[in-house]
Design a protein around this motif. Sequence first.
Motif, mmCIF file in Angstrom:
data_model
loop_
_atom_site.group_PDB
_atom_site.id
_atom_site.type_symbol
_atom_site.label_atom_id
_atom_site.label_comp_id
_atom_site.label_asym_id
_atom_site.label_seq_id
_atom_site.Cartn_x
_atom_site.Cartn_y
_atom_site.Cartn_z
ATOM 1 N N GLU A 91 47.425 48.048 44.788
ATOM 2 C CA GLU A 91 46.378 48.202 43.494
ATOM 3 C C GLU A 91 45.157 48.909 44.298
ATOM 4 O OE1 GLU A 91 45.311 45.664 39.628
ATOM 5 O OE2 GLU A 91 46.755 44.954 40.973
ATOM 6 N N THR A 92 44.663 49.546 43.678
ATOM 7 C CA THR A 92 42.822 49.858 43.556
ATOM 8 C C THR A 92 41.905 49.155 43.191
ATOM 9 O OG1 THR A 92 44.168 52.442 44.980
ATOM 10 C CG2 THR A 92 41.524 52.765 43.990
ATOM 11 N N ILE A 93 41.266 48.852 43.721
ATOM 12 C CA ILE A 93 40.079 47.744 42.951
ATOM 13 C C ILE A 93 39.114 49.378 43.140
ATOM 14 C CG2 ILE A 93 38.981 46.158 45.313
ATOM 15 C CD1 ILE A 93 39.166 44.317 43.026
ATOM 16 N N ILE A 94 38.762 50.080 44.335
ATOM 17 C CA ILE A 94 37.184 50.664 43.915
ATOM 18 C C ILE A 94 38.022 52.135 43.972
ATOM 19 C CG2 ILE A 94 35.098 50.970 45.048
ATOM 20 C CD1 ILE A 94 34.809 47.453 46.422
ATOM 21 N N GLU A 95 37.319 52.988 43.107
ATOM 22 C CA GLU A 95 37.527 54.239 43.834
ATOM 23 C C GLU A 95 36.317 54.985 44.136
ATOM 24 O OE1 GLU A 95 40.536 54.867 40.759
ATOM 25 O OE2 GLU A 95 40.181 56.888 40.734
ATOM 26 N N SER B 216 32.282 60.408 41.947
ATOM 27 C CA SER B 216 31.934 59.561 40.618
ATOM 28 C C SER B 216 32.444 57.492 41.557
ATOM 29 C CB SER B 216 32.609 59.672 40.363
ATOM 30 O OG SER B 216 34.073 59.611 40.723
ATOM 31 N N ILE B 217 32.510 57.045 41.134
ATOM 32 C CA ILE B 217 32.390 55.630 41.834
ATOM 33 C C ILE B 217 33.226 54.865 40.061
ATOM 34 C CG2 ILE B 217 32.042 53.283 42.355
ATOM 35 C CD1 ILE B 217 29.101 54.705 43.717
ATOM 36 N N LYS B 218 34.680 53.707 40.697
ATOM 37 C CA LYS B 218 35.359 53.132 39.736
ATOM 38 C C LYS B 218 35.213 51.868 40.701
ATOM 39 C CE LYS B 218 37.618 55.924 36.155
ATOM 40 N NZ LYS B 218 38.699 55.639 35.371
ATOM 41 N N VAL B 219 35.203 51.175 39.833
ATOM 42 C CA VAL B 219 34.939 50.050 40.462
ATOM 43 C C VAL B 219 35.933 48.542 39.450
ATOM 44 C CG1 VAL B 219 34.100 47.027 41.835
ATOM 45 C CG2 VAL B 219 33.071 49.617 41.681
ATOM 46 N N ALA B 220 37.018 48.387 39.695
ATOM 47 C CA ALA B 220 38.293 47.303 38.866
ATOM 48 C C ALA B 220 38.471 48.504 37.262
ATOM 49 C CB ALA B 220 37.495 46.442 38.575
ATOM 50 N N GLY B 221 38.747 49.309 37.787
ATOM 51 C CA GLY B 221 38.717 50.504 36.090
ATOM 52 C C GLY B 221 37.294 50.812 35.431
ATOM 53 N N GLN C 138 35.228 38.560 41.803
ATOM 54 C CA GLN C 138 36.495 39.152 42.268
ATOM 55 C C GLN C 138 36.111 39.826 43.459
ATOM 56 O OE1 GLN C 138 38.693 41.656 39.537
ATOM 57 N NE2 GLN C 138 37.758 40.472 37.648
ATOM 58 N N ILE C 139 35.071 40.467 43.878
ATOM 59 C CA ILE C 139 34.758 41.478 44.431
ATOM 60 C C ILE C 139 33.476 41.312 45.388
ATOM 61 C CG2 ILE C 139 34.210 43.669 45.851
ATOM 62 C CD1 ILE C 139 35.292 44.710 43.300
ATOM 63 N N ILE C 140 32.754 40.609 46.631
ATOM 64 C CA ILE C 140 32.464 40.267 47.638
ATOM 65 C C ILE C 140 31.568 41.459 48.171
ATOM 66 C CG2 ILE C 140 31.075 38.768 48.922
ATOM 67 C CD1 ILE C 140 33.258 36.555 48.068
ATOM 68 N N PHE C 141 30.413 42.096 48.104
ATOM 69 C CA PHE C 141 29.634 42.910 49.034
ATOM 70 C C PHE C 141 28.890 42.487 49.325
ATOM 71 C CE2 PHE C 141 30.691 45.821 45.102
ATOM 72 C CZ PHE C 141 31.816 46.795 45.645
ATOM 73 N N TRP C 142 28.891 42.039 50.688
ATOM 74 C CA TRP C 142 28.492 41.788 52.003
ATOM 75 C C TRP C 142 27.973 42.246 52.956
ATOM 76 C CZ3 TRP C 142 31.112 36.235 54.041
ATOM 77 C CH2 TRP C 142 29.533 35.765 54.521
ATOM 78 N N ASP C 143 26.586 42.697 52.864
ATOM 79 C CA ASP C 143 25.911 43.831 54.003
ATOM 80 C C ASP C 143 25.155 43.023 54.703
ATOM 81 O OD1 ASP C 143 25.267 45.919 54.741
ATOM 82 O OD2 ASP C 143 23.084 46.146 53.101
ATOM 83 N N GLY D 298 41.809 34.988 46.723
ATOM 84 C CA GLY D 298 42.103 36.242 46.254
ATOM 85 C C GLY D 298 41.151 37.193 46.246
ATOM 86 N N LYS D 299 39.885 37.139 46.611
ATOM 87 C CA LYS D 299 38.768 37.985 46.153
ATOM 88 C C LYS D 299 38.983 39.510 47.450
ATOM 89 C CE LYS D 299 35.523 33.771 45.588
ATOM 90 N NZ LYS D 299 35.910 34.054 43.734
ATOM 91 N N THR D 300 38.442 40.512 46.607
ATOM 92 C CA THR D 300 38.248 41.645 48.160
ATOM 93 C C THR D 300 36.694 40.971 48.360
ATOM 94 O OG1 THR D 300 39.724 42.605 46.342
ATOM 95 C CG2 THR D 300 37.953 43.807 47.579
ATOM 96 N N LEU D 301 37.037 41.810 50.019
ATOM 97 C CA LEU D 301 35.872 41.859 50.474
ATOM 98 C C LEU D 301 34.988 42.905 51.115
ATOM 99 C CD1 LEU D 301 35.839 38.411 50.351
ATOM 100 C CD2 LEU D 301 34.901 38.864 52.799
ATOM 101 N N VAL D 302 34.227 43.874 50.892
ATOM 102 C CA VAL D 302 33.954 45.101 51.129
ATOM 103 C C VAL D 302 32.255 44.191 51.693
ATOM 104 C CG1 VAL D 302 32.615 47.186 50.853
ATOM 105 C CG2 VAL D 302 34.361 45.939 48.984
ATOM 106 N N PHE D 303 32.353 44.730 53.349
ATOM 107 C CA PHE D 303 31.644 44.436 54.060
ATOM 108 C C PHE D 303 30.832 45.414 55.081
ATOM 109 C CE2 PHE D 303 34.364 42.297 57.228
ATOM 110 C CZ PHE D 303 33.749 42.545 58.283
ATOM 111 N N THR D 304 29.352 45.003 55.456
ATOM 112 C CA THR D 304 29.404 46.363 57.285
ATOM 113 C C THR D 304 28.456 45.116 57.671
ATOM 114 O OG1 THR D 304 26.645 45.697 56.123
ATOM 115 C CG2 THR D 304 27.643 47.674 54.431
#
Lengths: 249, 368
Positions: A2-6, A64-69, A159-164, A189-195
Amino acid sequence: METIIEVKDLVKVFHSRGRKITAVNDVSFDVFKGEIFGMIGPNGAGKSTIFSMLTTLIKPTNGSIKVAGFDADKEDDKIRPIIGIVPQKLSLYPDLTARENLELMGKLYSVPKKLMEERIDHYLQLVGLGSHADRFAGGFSGGMKQRLSVICAVLHDPQIIFWDEPSTGLDPQTRQAIWKLARKFNGEGKTLVFTTHYMEEADNLCDRVAVMNLGKMVALDTPENLKERSGSTNLEEVFIHLTGEEVRD
Amino acid sequence: MDVRTELQHSWIITVKEFRQLSRKKALMVPLFLFPIIMIIFFGYGMGGTVKDAPILIVNDDTGTASNSLIQHIGSYTGKYGGEPMFSITYTKDMSQSKAESKIDAGWYKAVLLIPPDYSEKLAKNESVTLILLTDSSDTTTTGIIVNYMKQLFSERGSVSLNVPNIYGDLEYLDFLTPAVIALTIFMGSVATTGSAIAGEKQDGTIVRILMTPVSRRAVILGKTIYQLILQLIRAAILIMAAYFLVGFHMNGSWLLVALVLVIFTLGGVGMGIVMSTRVNDMESFFQLNMLVTLPSMFITGVFFPLSSVPDWMRYIAYLLPLTYANDAMRTIMIKGQGLSAISTDLIILSLFALITFTAGVHLFRREA
Ligand SMILES: Nc1ncnc2c1ncn2[C@@H]1O[C@H](COP(=O)(O)OP(=O)(O)OP(=O)(O)O)[C@@H](O)[C@H]1O
Ligand SMILES: [Mg+2]
């Protein structure tokens, strides 16, 4: 999966003192629900700028950006409550105590008071700041600030954590603790996006890694595949291979 | 986002600002103490006490009621006791112009003219006016004399005092206080709003706030509510200090004072926001602040009447909003006049608030 960020054809151009800076240059990718997604790249590659757009802080020049739809441009008020953000600059009020910093975030995310206090106590214990709750954040060490900053971002159970850059400038112990924390959140169950700038961090934590260079995404794959593709055993070499050796300003 | 949530968010920001303020003990000194010190300093510097000031009493009174008055003046020793304040010479049948020439010659600091019908009118409880001529080249001494005489006559019901040509000139404290309040509120609102945002930019906290579900509008509103409360409290403290410490008297409507200050604070907040969007840290903010607000302090006639400055300076003053706030505050507080007397000032101040606020919100939206 399942995609959460597009993200599609993302472009960000800054105009600063008459100069045009293309910080993000036509980037497209997806993030899957429940994965740990890493973005790696040298200074100025555009990582933080992508974060700012994904978290609806700034608007893209294009794409364009979609987050959780939800569409990041029109439905940012739907996105904000379900994401948590740990900014690169740790962004804590130095003249407020750890608890006051946390309460401020909890209130701004409209977490019910009782639940908020429970979570604050729980998380303070979890990151070992229980006995420092009533000290001013300004007096904290770098590691303490990073830990406080993380839990500021999760009080509303996003639901999503962005961690820079979770571990820049931290000692090995703190880094280990931060990684453990990241896996724990992911386990819930959280999605993690980090740099990150650190290859071993990406290798260690990520399900998939995007390699950024000069505003472009030059590769996106699992750490294993990336290593295999460039025929090397560590990501450091992959990274240098993909982004070149010259130092950025 | 519904209005209720927006207001709740704003209030969270307001409370946060107050909490931060309570942590900045060092800020209390410039915020509350400096203006009070300024008023005391000028109040006493220009006031203080006088001894043995030579004054002439021209007593044309045909009755005896003036005797007690003269005795009173002659034995007065001032607030702090000690030697008599005045050394009095008596005469009668002297014209006003003759009396003025005596002051010109420097013989007397003041001349009090008691009219022939003084006793008569007093007995009939009719109003009677005495003339007090003063040496306006010595504002300190004459200021004290005028204050004393005014007080003396205010105790004597129907007697009033005519002090030719000294209005706005001599009662320096009364002249100063309303403008110091306006100045204080202006400098305070610009500096605290701007430096707070600049500080939040510096440590990144504003970005974190702006990433939450809180709208930028709510953040600005929260900061504005905080400023309105803070600045009105400061004004109230200042007015009380002026009243209790140096005897300032308020002649006009409190409501109008509050109205002027609210509008002016909005302008200051807007200006602080605009300025904060031009810088990235506190230090550059304070440099910019010096450049922008300091000229107002000296050019707009806080410390001297605009009528006494050269034309070019007056024209610059007309471009600065503080000029109109000063005028409005003085018109209300000293002259005790109403809304119609300050309508031009209010329109200009409202425009100032509208422009800075719109620009501030606009620039702040584009930030980060
Ligand atoms: N607000 C801005 N105005 C002008 N230029 C900007 C702005 N924000 C970022 N940039 C520029 O965009 C480019 C990408 O910056 P960004 O912060 O996204 O890089 P990064 O990959 O996060 O780097 P780092 O690893 O150093 O954090 C840089 O050249 C930067 O100078
Ligand atoms: Mg960055």
